[in-house]
Design a protein around this motif. Structure first.
Motif, PDB file in Angstrom:
ATOM      1  N   GLY B 150       0.801  -1.215   0.000  1.00 21.20           N
ATOM      2  CA  GLY B 150       0.000   0.000   0.000  1.00 21.20           C
ATOM      3  C   GLY B 150       0.837   1.269   0.000  1.00 21.20           C
ATOM      4  O   GLY B 150       1.919   1.316   0.590  1.00 21.20           O
ATOM      5  N   ALA B 151       0.314   2.320  -0.633  1.00 23.99           N
ATOM      6  CA  ALA B 151       1.000   3.611  -0.694  1.00 23.99           C
ATOM      7  C   ALA B 151       0.457   4.590   0.339  1.00 23.99           C
ATOM      8  O   ALA B 151       0.953   5.692   0.468  1.00 23.99           O
ATOM      9  CB  ALA B 151       0.863   4.209  -2.096  1.00 23.99           C
ATOM     10  N   GLN B 152      -0.587   4.185   1.062  1.00 24.81           N
ATOM     11  CA  GLN B 152      -1.237   5.068   2.047  1.00 24.81           C
ATOM     12  C   GLN B 152      -1.242   4.414   3.417  1.00 24.81           C
ATOM     13  O   GLN B 152      -1.414   3.202   3.518  1.00 24.81           O
ATOM     14  CB  GLN B 152      -2.716   5.262   1.663  1.00 24.81           C
ATOM     15  CG  GLN B 152      -2.981   5.976   0.388  1.00 24.81           C
ATOM     16  CD  GLN B 152      -4.478   5.947   0.080  1.00 24.81           C
ATOM     17  OE1 GLN B 152      -5.053   4.899  -0.151  1.00 24.81           O
ATOM     18  NE2 GLN B 152      -5.103   7.122   0.101  1.00 24.81           N
ATOM     19  N   ARG B 154      -2.940   3.181   6.764  1.00 26.03           N
ATOM     20  CA  ARG B 154      -4.315   2.713   6.988  1.00 26.03           C
ATOM     21  C   ARG B 154      -4.561   2.232   8.416  1.00 26.03           C
ATOM     22  O   ARG B 154      -5.710   2.092   8.829  1.00 26.03           O
ATOM     23  CB  ARG B 154      -4.614   1.532   6.053  1.00 26.03           C
ATOM     24  CG  ARG B 154      -4.903   1.917   4.629  1.00 26.03           C
ATOM     25  CD  ARG B 154      -6.135   2.782   4.540  1.00 26.03           C
ATOM     26  NE  ARG B 154      -6.736   2.733   3.207  1.00 26.03           N
ATOM     27  CZ  ARG B 154      -7.429   3.731   2.690  1.00 26.03           C
ATOM     28  NH1 ARG B 154      -7.580   4.859   3.349  1.00 26.03           N
ATOM     29  NH2 ARG B 154      -7.966   3.616   1.502  1.00 26.03           N
ATOM     30  N   GLY B 204       5.650   6.756  -0.364  1.00 30.80           N
ATOM     31  CA  GLY B 204       4.499   6.307  -1.142  1.00 30.80           C
ATOM     32  C   GLY B 204       4.850   5.381  -2.292  1.00 30.80           C
ATOM     33  O   GLY B 204       3.974   4.737  -2.874  1.00 30.80           O
ATOM     34  N   ARG B 224       0.800   9.692   2.393  1.00 29.57           N
ATOM     35  CA  ARG B 224       1.504   8.728   1.538  1.00 29.57           C
ATOM     36  C   ARG B 224       2.575   8.036   2.379  1.00 29.57           C
ATOM     37  O   ARG B 224       3.265   8.688   3.159  1.00 29.57           O
ATOM     38  CB  ARG B 224       2.202   9.429   0.365  1.00 29.57           C
ATOM     39  CG  ARG B 224       1.276   9.874  -0.738  1.00 29.57           C
ATOM     40  CD  ARG B 224       0.783   8.690  -1.579  1.00 29.57           C
ATOM     41  NE  ARG B 224      -0.135   9.128  -2.618  1.00 29.57           N
ATOM     42  CZ  ARG B 224      -1.448   9.337  -2.413  1.00 29.57           C
ATOM     43  NH1 ARG B 224      -1.969   9.171  -1.215  1.00 29.57           N
ATOM     44  NH2 ARG B 224      -2.221   9.705  -3.413  1.00 29.57           N
TER      45      ARG B 224
END
Lengths: 361, 361
Positions: B150-152, B154, B204, B224
């Motif tokens: 993932g780039a974000q 969470r 990111g 990011r």
């Protein structure tokens, strides 16, 4: 070559029957093994039959044993697997835990005097199938993981699995060893002659072993170095993976009164009967939430993970259980691939057991 | 400057009293906070007071709230913390779980509508003090961990703690976040201008951020990249750390009906009331073992770990809980060091609260 799961189950059942497993335990045991193959966990399914045969021949496995409830209360139970296969004991334990959770909100069943039980995730997923949360851990025989700061292997890869039911999504299913990778993954790198990433296997001085063949020799010798706990190195917090491995050891073995596989004498090369322990916890979400509320909230969390912007658009963000589900779908449709080398081994197992060999073209 | 834990407890209690915490909850809350400082977990003790003050001023924390049992059965209970401090709700929950385990073998108590509760290990260790096994997890407010691929960000750093009683050894106590490191560790590297090890913080594009200042900016922005799950990179099995983070989220928040901190709207910068959930599981080993047998087996395992040949003779192999115990011994003897910058902050907190400042020379 590919085979339907029905055919594989028939083959495994034929071998187990020939070995003398009580007839009513054959179906369950064969199903658990082939389910691992369907889920893509090839190292924990049918490919274990030759290992079981070796244990059997050395007197380390009592195929005729029947798991029994040694003691129980309304919430807890202790099962004695009698030195037999882990699979039927584990199914019995998880189902008992789920029954207790259905009545009391929580059920906890421990198993001692057991053996290898295949893929840990299988038993956790039984919980999710019954709308319960499941946590399963097991100890193991082969000491191969070095503690953080340690020059000697002291722990097995001690896995844990956790499952939870969702609504429109498939259940959440985490199934992981507490080492960075399993021995089998190093073996695959060895087959292909690929160099290992730093931090999968460490030598006795704590330095990474990059040569996969050397790494397998180090793991098999069991004297210096070994697999790194999850985290890899001290700098990358391997003390957490090591701590999780000990937590699994305590829940599975210390609580059940099973053996300390961490003792060098109980290493994978020992011929004596194994004394592996398992831990099965079932929780009914309806003890805390209205019917369906847990599943709806878990759907929201799973959807949010899946909707995460990926680093590489070709590789979307997954949720634990996704790879196994994808494998299951593909293999149910196209069949389970079985390597020629394994087919040859299985033919030998059948011949020695006096079981029919069913995996012809 | 160093202070006795008694003086620090008095200081914390004075602030909590001035804020309006019900008098009977002041002692417990202050003790939990100062115990974290004694154990060397400086980031989760007294140094949280300025953060709590900010929450308070923004209306995100109801100091006057009293935790109540929302529903319960013989084995399970759900506690509503009412949007107040997490500490007294968590002590109440763990003690209730231990009482239930004393009667039924297992006790499981979940808490919703809670806040930060300090060091997770404190509550697990309450179990070991009562000869029980304890597992504690909590969700959190600040979304800062990126899923594998993932780039974000969470997930929060979602910690878990596990404790078990030994005999001649001190209890086993694992207390860990499910990220490779906590935000605070990155902050310390930033203070000292030290480069970060690869894989603590990713940008990111999934590349490691080595500049600690840049890393802190990335974490604070929350848009990011972020902290890596335990494992660090996909190659080093960060999907396991990510999976553990989700497991903790499900146990703590989904089961209790608390908020999904994984939702960007609930990030650390939000001003609304937090809705953090906790999970407290207590297990009585005597449901499975004769009195003392569990403790004796755990002693054997702990001794074996301590006797492991170390890579560096100066750095012996530890067991989870050893570093905290060493800190506690030293700080009980010599006092707890408090940095000048924190003393200055605490003086401000006291002034604004109208509480006496007690940390003069």
């Amino acid at each position: 070559m590919k085979f339907s799961s029905a055919r594989l189950t028939e083959q495994v059942a034929a071998v187990l029957t020939a070995w003398g497993l009580p007839p009513d335990l054959v179906g369950t045991t064969a199903e658990v093994m082939v389910e691992a193959d369907l889920a893509g966990i090839d190292s924990h399914g049918m490919s274990m039959l030759p290992t079981y045969e070796t244990l059997l021949r050395r007197g380390g496995l009592d195929v005729t044993a029947r798991p029994t409830v040694a003691q129980q209360g309304p919430v807890t139970a202790l099962i004695d697997a009698g030195g037999g296969f882990g699979h039927p004991a584990a199914v019995m334990a998880m189902e008992l835990a789920l029954d207790k959770a259905g009545c009391m909100g929580v059920g906890l069943v421990c198993v001692r005097r057991s053996h290898h039980f295949g893929a840990t995730g299988y038993y956790a997923s039984l919980a999710a199938q019954r709308c319960m949360v499941g946590l399963v851990t097991t100890s193991a025989r082969t000491v191969c993981v070095s503690p953080t700061r340690g020059a000697q292997p002291r722990l097995p890869t001690n896995p844990l699995a956790f499952a939870a039911p969702a609504g429109r999504n498939r259940p959440f299913l985490l199934d992981m060893s507490t080492s960075t990778v399993a021995i089998n993954k190093v073996k695959v790198y060895d087959y292909h002659g690929r160099p290992l990433p730093d931090g999968w296997v460490l030598d006795g001085s704590g330095a990474p072993i990059r040569d996969a063949q050397l790494a397998m020799r180090c793991i098999r010798a069991g004297e210096r170095g070994g697999l790194a706990p999850l985290g890899g190195t001290a700098e990358m917090a391997s003390h957490k993976g090591y701590g999780l491995g000990l937590m699994v050891q305590i829940l599975s073995a210390t609580l059940a009164g099973a053996g300390l596989a961490a003792s060098p004498a109980a290493s994978g090369e020992s011929d004596g009967p194994a004394d592996i322990g398992h831990f099965f916890l079932a929780i009914d979400p309806q003890s805390f939430r209205d019917k369906g509320a847990f599943e709806a909230d878990l759907d929201e969390a799973i959807d949010l993970m899946h909707a995460t912007l990926p680093i590489d658009p070709e590789l979307p963000v997954l949720v634990p259980g996704d790879p196994e589900a994808a494998s299951r779908e593909e293999r149910r449709r196209d069949g389970v691939p079985v390597p020629t080398a394994l087919l040859r081994q299985l033919r030998g197992v059948c011949e020695r057991a006096g079981a029919p060999y069913l995996l012809h073209d």
